[in-house]
Design an enzyme around this catalytic site. Structure first.
Site, short mmCIF file in Angstrom:
data_model
loop_
_atom_site.label_atom_id
_atom_site.label_comp_id
_atom_site.label_asym_id
_atom_site.label_seq_id
_atom_site.Cartn_x
_atom_site.Cartn_y
_atom_site.Cartn_z
N LEU A 141 -44.91 21.46 48.63
CA LEU A 141 -45.46 22.13 49.80
C LEU A 141 -44.92 23.53 49.96
CD1 LEU A 141 -45.29 19.20 52.38
CD2 LEU A 141 -47.27 19.97 51.07
N GLY A 142 -43.68 23.76 49.53
CA GLY A 142 -43.09 25.09 49.68
C GLY A 142 -41.61 25.06 49.40
N GLU A 143 -40.98 26.23 49.54
CA GLU A 143 -39.56 26.38 49.28
C GLU A 143 -38.91 27.16 50.40
OE1 GLU A 143 -38.56 28.85 45.98
OE2 GLU A 143 -36.63 27.87 45.67
N GLY A 144 -37.71 26.75 50.80
CA GLY A 144 -36.95 27.44 51.82
C GLY A 144 -35.52 27.63 51.39
N GLY A 145 -34.68 28.10 52.33
CA GLY A 145 -33.29 28.33 52.00
C GLY A 145 -32.56 27.05 51.68
N ASP A 269 -33.53 30.44 65.77
CA ASP A 269 -34.40 30.88 64.68
C ASP A 269 -35.86 30.65 65.02
OD1 ASP A 269 -34.73 32.15 62.26
OD2 ASP A 269 -34.62 30.32 61.07
#
Length: 491
Positions: A141-145, A269
């Site tokens: 689905l995606g990439e984050g920190g 955030d």
């Protein structure tokens, strides 16, 4: 963030640092050689980058399994490298990144640090591996920190994997051992979301602790992030009522954290990529890795490192590191302004003077006539006049330079409640129609070298004698443009 079909981003940043390589065709990467030494090499933006991106998302145990099984390298593309680098926030000076050694050595401390609620499910790594179809690229689905997020399916009330399309659809977030965040953020996510239940917070289903593996399992949010609905190329513009519904839901989430939770929380955030949407566009806050407990009684703020996302953080927090709930209120004002204008909080592709959304918009926020110029042109007048006036006034209050002058989130909620149901659309307003016609007329004449100076028309600096144009600001309200003839000669 990281629980949706759209891409996910890192959340930490450092003041006075920026990414200046947005348009570069290649980048330096460090690649481990067989002897253990690191060598910098040039990596072209293309299929090889996508391969490296997908490979980095796979948990370490899955990498071993894939290499032994001869997995194909023809991976699907999620989000372009240029896009990811453009949106990439930067790491603070005192980074929270946790090394592999620290992660492994911290395992015995889980019993002391992990304060999870009883309703959370504890998953086995192999079950999540099967649930996501071996963390295959098609599930990404995606990439984050923190790491990468995969779509998966588990039992409705259990932890066992089930056939895709059955059971409970979940989003599985994995820890990237080479990423920007680690054990501390993982714990914050579990401890906050594991104990906070609210319709406007993403639900944490469970977690996995096994050897050095750390995974989090969330409810799946089918409509993705607010960010992609507002800014992704090709996306349809969100209707006014939907925008106000999302703003209200997000405000309720913050109000719960600040004023209703048993122990108040500062989110720290708040941004469009962390607002996820379910099938009915109900907004839910995600990604609590930077959340902090609010100051105790008698204290005015929490002193902490400056972390968050550039463009959303309150100025007093950036300058002093003093964090209060009013810092979240400022961030809400930025997001509300993004929803009203259709512009990003920071956009270097805009003309000079328009890079910073708040600074560009501030002079217009208090003007009852000029505020129309702020509104997203993709709405094409399909927004409430009273609602947009109240929303821009609310944004101005939330963005006050004085934190004490900003409203509480419960007050924000009460202001937003009636706005999505107002029917006084600007498109049917005479004032808006004449303003639009005046703008179109001015743009057309500016292309022909005609300008207005002191109320007179000029061409190349020379005055022109002219009558007021038919659709100008003083046009007769009784004058209507002639309708185009209908097909077949019918009027």
């Amino acid at each position: 963030m990281g629980l949706s079909p759209e891409s996910v981003k890192v959340k930490n940043w450092e003041v006075n640092n920026s990414d200046n390589n947005n348009n570069s065709k290649s980048r330096k990467v460090k690649k481990k050689k067989d002897g253990g030494a690191e060598q910098e090499e040039e990596e072209e933006i293309g299929c090889w980058v996508r391969f490296r991106f997908i490979e980095s998302c796979m948990p370490s145990r899955s990498k071993v399994d894939s290499s032994m099984s001869g997995t194909s390298t023809n991976y699907a593309d999620g989000k372009s490298s240029n896009e990811k680098r453009r949106d990439r926030p930067v790491v603070p000076v005192s980074s929270t990144t946790t090394s592999n050694a620290e992660s492994a050595s911290s395992t015995p401390k889980f019993s002391e640090e992990l304060k999870v609620a009883s309703q959370l499910r504890k998953f086995m790594f192999n079950d999540l591996k099967l649930a996501t179809r071996n963390f295959r690229p098609e599930s990404l689905l995606g990439e984050g920190g923190f790491g990468c997020v995969f779509k998966g399916w588990v039992e409705e009330n259990g932890t066992a994997p089930v056939k895709p399309g059955t059971g409970l659809t979940v989003a599985v977030k994995t820890l990237n051992h080479d990423g920007l965040q680690g054990h501390k953020e993982w714990l914050a996510e579990v401890n906050f979301l594991g104990n906070l239940l609210h319709p406007n917070l993403v639900k944490l289903v469970g977690y996995c602790i096994e050897d050095d593996q750390r995974l989090l399992v969330y409810e799946f949010m089918p409509r993705g992030s607010l960010e992609n609905h507002l800014f992704r190329k090709g996306s349809l513009p969100l209707p006014w009522s939907i925008r106000m519904k999302i703003a209200l839901g997000a405000a309720k989430g913050l109000a719960f954290l600040h004023e209703e939770a048993e122990k108040p929380v500062i989110y720290r955030d708040f941004k469009t990529s962390n607002i996820l949407l379910d099938a009915d566009y109900n907004a839910k806050l995600s990604d609590f890795g930077l959340a902090k407990d609010a100051p105790e009684d008698g204290k005015t703020h929490v002193s902490t490192r400056v972390m968050g996302t550039y463009g959303y953080a309150a100025p007093e927090y950036v300058m002093t590191g003093h964090l209060t709930s009013k810092s979240d209120v400022y961030s809400f004002g930025v997001v509300l302004l993004e929803m009203l204008t259709g512009r990003r909080s920071m956009d270097k592709n805009r003309p000079n003077g328009e890079h910073n959304l708040v600074e560009w918009a501030r002079p217009h926020l208090g003007d009852k006539r000029r505020f129309y110029r702020l509104l997203d042109p993709r709405l094409e007048g399909h927004f409430s006049i009273k609602g947009s006036q109240k929303a821009t006034q609310l944004a101005a209050q939330c963005l006050s330079r004085d934190p004490k002058a900003r409203p509480r989130m419960s007050e924000v909620v009460e202001t937003l409640k009636p706005l999505q149901n107002l029917k006084d659309m600007a498109s049917s307003s005479y004032y808006f129609q004449t303003m639009q016609a005046d703008n179109t007329w001015s743009i057309r004449n500016s292309k022909n070298g005609i300008r207005t100076q002191g109320g007179f028309m000029t061409r190349n600096g020379q005055p022109l004698r002219t009558l007021s144009h038919p659709n100008g600001p003083h046009a007769s309200p009784y004058r209507h443009p002639q309708q185009s003839p209908k097909p077949n000669g019918k009027q």
